[in-house]
Design an enzyme around this catalytic site. Structure first.
Site, PDB file in Angstrom:
ATOM      1  N   SER A 109       0.796  -1.230   0.000  1.00 39.06           N
ATOM      2  CA  SER A 109       0.000   0.000   0.000  1.00 39.06           C
ATOM      3  C   SER A 109       0.826   1.277   0.000  1.00 39.06           C
ATOM      4  CB  SER A 109      -0.942  -0.005   1.204  1.00 39.06           C
ATOM      5  OG  SER A 109      -1.919  -1.018   1.047  1.00 39.06           O
ATOM      6  N   CYS A 140      -7.760   1.851   2.058  1.00 39.15           N
ATOM      7  CA  CYS A 140      -8.840   1.030   1.512  1.00 39.15           C
ATOM      8  C   CYS A 140      -8.445   0.449   0.151  1.00 39.15           C
ATOM      9  CB  CYS A 140     -10.111   1.873   1.371  1.00 39.15           C
ATOM     10  SG  CYS A 140     -11.469   0.968   0.610  1.00 39.15           S
TER      11      CYS A 140
END
Length: 612
Positions: free
Chosen positions: A325, A380
């Site tokens: 991420s 997310c």
């Protein structure tokens, strides 16, 4: 009368014969003298010189390496070396026993050293051989006391490389080793004055800047008697130290980074986004480069070579991992460039994303109303799966490469790229897939790449450079370790000029949106382990899947939000979560950088923060 005449005639004959004999002997001696003095004169003189004259080489000290604040990171210190002339020593068993007792060595060990060095160094008969290096003052004194019973043995002053911070700086400094036969022949062919037995840089800055750090050797020509003792000095040439290097590294920050890594495996890099100057770079586990400055013994080598953690690898530069991420700031930038997202772009996250039969999970269910900032702050995955499909792999790859993903950074260390095309890691696209596998890119491969998984591979240094690019409005600076080259007296020879390698095609306003989302990550998202009072830290966590083993933990950060001066990237192999494993390492570096802690106060820790 006749008898007397005959006697005189006989006497004269005998005298003539004797005279002829004397003249003949004289002529023979004269001829022999001519042969020795004229015909063989030069050869015999050379042989006499070899027996009476010795050339003792004095190694030049390597240049000092300093940090940005002039603290010593590598230096050369004096050492005493015991030398022996094998042809003299082997004729005196009592001298051999005395030397073995003083040096605490066996005759077999000394004999093995002599044979090895005579063979490898191709030394001529009568040349002194280094028996033992870095001996104590006590040993020097004992040899002095026994000098009359140690013919052919002497003690010389030499130079030994020293790294005060040892393992903390190993992967920056590199290490030394005896020059190989191949490198020796190459150097001599290029006119370099190396000889067998010289120590040269084998890795790191010691290798990259070998020409600058290496000094000019000196020596002295001495006359010795038949026992090998010096009679007088015939001539002497002083050695000249090598040039010094002043680094961009902050020694205290470097030590803090090393201590923060503790027993974990991974790497961390901190640099100045404005110039590319590397402030700290640590790879763990590490090793002590001081063990290489002398002949490496088997126990020390096995300790390094058999270590499953492979301590000689510089993971910060040469190892590549999926960025997880921490790739999302790059994705957000690409989305803004191509108008595929904006601050109001919102999705609902049920914890999973479906694409045909494909099922892509999120690390948790975020529910509805996940917008640009929240997607970054809470990491997310579903938001970024959607963005990846809207962008497509080729546009993602174009922007990622502008940040330097998949490309060599240009840092001043040896062979950053092991590939002829200069590639480090990988940023895939449809063209790469066709060239590699003769297959078209599949749409199902895109979502994973959008969260830094799939084929995407980056080095920790690349992620530090990319993060610095976000901080610096997309200007990608070439990372550098050396700030300046100085002469042995400290005078400036050359200063390194910062180099901008690329510019990401995003506006200041677009980067400002990404930076503010990363700020929210630290204040209320997964990066709270780096929330420092009075310092506006911006960051991003990451967990990179590692099939069959725990995930790698990532954290990237820069500070402050306005006018950033430091960017950090850290990976902890199998650390599971960036928030809890890699975040505290970055926090420790920032604490020391901003004066919140001293380097000596830093220790390895984890944070009780939930996040990817």
């Amino acid at each position: 009368m006749h008898v007397q005449f005959e006697d005189r005639k006989l006497q004269r004959s005998r005298i003539n014969i004797a005279a002829y004999i004397v003249v003949g002997v004289f002529l023979i001696l004269l001829a022999r003298l001519w042969y020795l003095q004229i015909a063989l004169g030069s050869d015999l003189l050379r042989a006499a010189d070899m027996n009476a004259v010795r050339l003792l080489r004095t190694r030049a000290p390597r240049g000092t390496i300093l940090d940005r604040n002039n603290k010593i990171m590598a230096t050369s210190r004096p050492q005493f070396v015991v030398m022996a002339m094998p042809d003299i020593l082997e004729k005196d068993p009592e001298a051999q026993r005395t030397l073995c007792h003083i040096l605490q060595m066996t005759p077999g060990e000394i004999d093995a050293i002599v044979k090895d060095r005579m063979k490898r160094l191709q030394a001529r008969p009568g040349s002194p051989v280094r028996i033992k290096v870095d001996v104590s003052l006590e040993t020097v004194a004992r040899i002095g006391e026994n000098r009359m019973s140690l013919p052919g043995v002497s003690v010389e002053l030499d130079q030994l490389r020293s790294y005060p911070d040892g393992p903390a700086v190993a992967h920056i400094m590199g290490h030394l080793g005896e020059i190989s036969q191949t490198d020796l022949e190459k150097a001599q062919a290029e006119g370099e004055s190396y000889v067998a037995g010289d120590y040269v840089g084998k890795s790191g800055l010691e290798k990259q800047y070998e020409a600058q750090l290496r000094g000019t050797d000196g020596g002295k020509e001495i006359m010795v008697d038949v026992t090998g003792r010096m009679v007088r000095i015939l001539g002497e040439k002083p050695s000249m130290p090598g040039n010094a290097l002043k680094l961009s590294i902050d020694r205290d920050l470097q030590v803090a980074a090393y201590k923060a890594m503790g027993s974990q495996t991974g790497a961390v890099v901190a640099l100045d986004p404005r110039t590319g100057a590397v402030l700290a770079m640590v790879s763990a586990p590490s090793y002590d480069p001081n063990v290489f400055v002398k002949k490496l013994n088997r126990a020390d080598w096995d300790k390094i070579n058999l270590n499953k953690g492979r301590p000689q690898q510089n993971r910060a530069v040469y190892n590549c991992y999926p960025p997880g991420s921490t790739f999302k700031p790059i994705m957000s930038t690409a989305g803004l460039i191509y108008n595929q997202c904006n601050p109001r772009t919102t999705v609902s996250c049920p914890g999973v994303f479906h694409l045909g039969r494909g099922r892509f999970k999120c690390w948790k269910t975020h529910g509805g109303g996940v917008n640009f900032n929240r997607a970054m702050a809470e990491s997310c995955d579903v938001w970024y799966y959607n963005l990846a499909l809207r962008l497509g792999i080729d546009r993602m790859a174009k922007v990622a490469r502008q940040f330097g993903i998949g490309l060599a950074t240009g840092i001043d260390l040896p062979r950053e790229s092991r590939n002829d095309d200069g590639r480090v890691g990988l940023m895939p696209d449809s063209e790469w897939k066709m060239a590699k596998y003769r297959q078209k890119w599949g749409i199902g491969e895109t979502p994973s790449c959008g969260i830094g998984q799939g084929y995407v591979l980056t080095s920790p240094l690349q992620m530090a450079v990319a993060t610095a690019g976000v901080a610096h409005d997309g200007k990608i600076m070439q990372p550098r370790l050396v700030d300046a080259t100085l002469d042995p007296d400290g005078n400036l020879i050359k200063r390194t000029t910062p180099v901008a390698r690329r510019q990401v095609e995003a506006s200041h306003e677009q980067f400002d949106l990404v930076r503010k989302a990363m700020r929210q990550t630290v204040t209320s998202g997964t990066g709270r382990s780096c929330d420092i009072a009075d310092i506006a830290v911006c960051g991003k966590t990451g967990s990179a899947e590692n099939p069959g083993k725990p995930a790698h933990a990532w954290f990237v950060a820069f500070a402050p939000l306005d006018s950033p001066t430091i960017a950090v990237a850290c990976i902890i192999e199998h650390g599971r979560h960036g928030a809890s494993a890699a975040g505290p390492v970055c926090r420790a570096i920032l604490d020391v950088y901003y004066g919140k802690k001293k380097a000596e106060e830093v220790g390895s820790s984890t944070a009780n923060v939930r996040g990817d």
